[in-house]
Design an enzyme around this catalytic site. Structure first.
Site, PDB file in Angstrom:
ATOM      1  N   ASP A  33     -10.257  17.964 -34.122  1.00  0.00           N
ATOM      2  CA  ASP A  33     -11.890  17.882 -34.511  1.00  0.00           C
ATOM      3  C   ASP A  33     -12.173  16.154 -34.781  1.00  0.00           C
ATOM      4  OD1 ASP A  33     -14.191  18.055 -35.507  1.00  0.00           O
ATOM      5  OD2 ASP A  33     -14.408  20.565 -36.086  1.00  0.00           O
ATOM      6  N   CYS A  40     -13.254  25.575 -38.235  1.00  0.00           N
ATOM      7  CA  CYS A  40     -12.178  24.945 -36.931  1.00  0.00           C
ATOM      8  C   CYS A  40     -12.541  25.803 -36.492  1.00  0.00           C
ATOM      9  CB  CYS A  40     -10.753  25.255 -37.279  1.00  0.00           C
ATOM     10  SG  CYS A  40      -9.680  24.582 -36.268  1.00  0.00           S
ATOM     11  N   CYS A  67      -6.399  18.228 -37.422  1.00  0.00           N
ATOM     12  CA  CYS A  67      -7.302  19.119 -36.596  1.00  0.00           C
ATOM     13  C   CYS A  67      -7.894  17.539 -35.556  1.00  0.00           C
ATOM     14  CB  CYS A  67      -8.150  19.708 -37.206  1.00  0.00           C
ATOM     15  SG  CYS A  67      -8.919  20.994 -34.928  1.00  0.00           S
ATOM     16  N   HIS A 103      -9.026  22.335 -41.401  1.00  0.00           N
ATOM     17  CA  HIS A 103     -10.860  21.754 -42.248  1.00  0.00           C
ATOM     18  C   HIS A 103     -11.767  23.509 -42.458  1.00  0.00           C
ATOM     19  CE1 HIS A 103     -12.708  22.159 -38.226  1.00  0.00           C
ATOM     20  NE2 HIS A 103     -11.583  21.493 -37.888  1.00  0.00           N
TER      21      HIS A 103
END
Ligand SMILES: [Zn+2]
Length: 498
Positions: free
Chosen positions: A157, A234, A155, A223
């Protein structure tokens, strides 16, 4: 000034960002007790983390000190001395000169210092290779496992930005990484990369010859947060872990189907789905069965493996873990995949045991910054040097249109982190190019400028309030040199940075 002069205090709280409520932490385990953990790697990695993140965390306290000096006689000299001592560089005079007339533009200074700190850490990464090593051995290992290329999509992130070098302990060089919000990678783009890889195997015999019976392995990493599942999971999947896992698996399957349907003659790829607990960096691996199917409900937990192997002394770690993996798979009533896949997954789990130990030892078993604390947004193509957690929010994209959703998520995160406190959002726009291709640099520069313009249009209200600054950079991947700065909006009149 050389990059190794980056000021290096350990990361501390008090950066002005939100502090979180204390959480119940897992029992502290002293490092170095686990027989499979590599303490020397952990020591090397924590030194790097402290050095780089410490440099970013030092910016706000330093600017607060400067702000307190602004009415002093000889302000410019005093400020420069302070910045030199605390941050290891000097500010452009133009940002200080007229401060007695209009006041200090702390927002602009903050963005400029963030960009300069990033530029220095990036240069240090390419010139000195602080995290390099083990590339050839790794390539030989994966080929033994039956793969020629590992392509990982975590991701976007920032809490997953360290997944290659830290969480999985893989060399970043041979591993392809493309981050997307929610790990929802672009299937067409992946197909293109796959074709390119197979062509290189035919024509250049890299990473290995096309007649070798190896496959392309695509990995997706979703995640979750066990401590705050409803807030720190997420964002792209509304904190719903099952949804995040299922969506990533669906994307993986679509990629495989795409390869199989587009290219006949038995062309296929292998897939792997991994979940990451961003509180403590422990992974769970959804090992495929013998037919390549992955079960969302069934996974092998590295945390459980950590406990199970605490007493496993005097044995070969990879073999011990491979046996454990087979046992777990069979206990789940599932068939065991090829030996190569088991061996590769065992290598990932082994690396993750060291990372679990790392978080226990250096972060008290759970990160203090469970939520977003990134320092800047990185967008475009490149950023191999970003290997640290919670430093950068990534948005890989060629044009704003195709990556708009990822960028919107990033701007939303930084509206909370920076804009709400009066600070601009620093965005690094970067395009890597192949210097061997005529005109590639010019095109990369043009792409930077195009993306910059589109970004300013999309977030026009932020720009109007001086709450968005951009640094434009390009990098020649063939020369393997540091990235070059083209423009920096934090400088008055958008002058050259250096
Ligand atoms: Zn996410």
């Amino acid at each position: 000034m050389p990059a190794d002069n980056i000021a290096a205090p350990a990361p501390t709280s008090g950066t002005g960002r939100k502090t979180e409520m204390p959480l119940v932490r897992p029992p502290a385990v002293r490092g170095g007790e686990h027989p499979f953990v590599c303490s020397s790697d952990n020591n090397r990695l924590i030194a790097y983390e402290h050095r780089v993140k410490g440099a970013f965390h030092a910016i706000e306290p330093c600017l607060r000190d400067i702000s307190a000096l602004r009415h002093d006689a000889d302000f410019v000299n005093k400020a420069q001395r302070l910045v030199r001592e605390q941050l290891g560089f000097e500010l452009p005079e133009a940002l200080l000169d007229d401060s007695w007339i209009e006041g200090l533009d702390i927002g602009r200074l903050h963005s400029w210092c963030t960009f300069e700190t990033y530029r220095r850490m990036s240069e240090d990464f390419y010139v000195k290779g602080p995290l390099a090593g083990g590339e050839d051995a790794f390539q030989a290992f994966i080929e033994e496992c039956g793969f020629h290329l590992i392509d990982v999509t975590p991701c976007a992130d920032g809490r997953l930005a360290h997944v290659i070098s830290y969480v999985l302990r893989l060399p970043y060089g041979p591993v392809r990484r493309r981050s997307y919000a929610g790990a929802l990678f672009d299937v067409e783009d992946s197909l293109e990369k796959w074709v390119k890889t197979e062509l290189q195997r035919h024509h250049e015999l890299t990473p290995n010859a096309a007649d070798q019976p190896t496959r392309y392995l695509k990995v997706a990493v979703y995640h979750f947060s066990t401590a705050r599942p409803d807030q720190e999971g997420c964002a792209a999947h509304g904190n719903d872990t099952a949804k995040a896992a299922a969506a990533a698996r669906e994307r993986l399957n679509a990629f495989r189907e795409g390869v199989e349907n587009t290219y006949c003659c038995g062309a296929s790829i292998d897939l792997l789905l991994i979940g990451l607990d961003t509180d403590n960096d422990s992974i769970r691996v959804h090992l495929p069965d013998a037919e390549g199917r992955m079960d969302i409900e069934h996974s092998i937990s590295a945390s459980e493996l950590f406990e199970a192997s605490l007493q496993a002394r005097g044995c070969e770690p990879l073999e011990w873990i491979a046996e454990y993996v087979r046992g777990e798979q069979q206990r789940g009533g599932r068939s065991v995949p090829a030996d190569g896949m088991v061996r590769f997954v065992s290598r990932l789990l082994l690396g993750n045991l060291s990372q679990i130990d790392y978080v226990r030892r250096f972060h008290n078993g759970m990160y203090g910054d469970l939520g977003h604390q990134e320092s800047f947004i990185g967008t475009g193509i490149g950023f191999e040097e970003i290997q640290l957690r919670n430093l950068t929010y990534f948005a890989y994209l060629k044009t704003v249109e195709e990556g708009a959703a990822d960028l919107d998520v990033g701007i939303r995160i930084f509206s909370g982190l920076n804009v709400a406190r009066g600070l601009p959002v620093p965005v690094v726009i970067r395009f890597d190019y192949h210097g061997s291709v005529p005109g590639a640099r010019e095109r990369a520069e043009e792409r930077c400028r195009r993306l910059d313009r589109a970004l300013r249009e999309r977030f026009a209200s932020l720009v109007a309030d001086c709450k968005l600054h951009t640094l434009l950079m390009v990098r020649d991947v063939v020369a393997d040199s540091a990235a070059d700065t083209i423009e920096c909006s934090a400088l008055p009149q958008r002058a050259e940075m250096h």
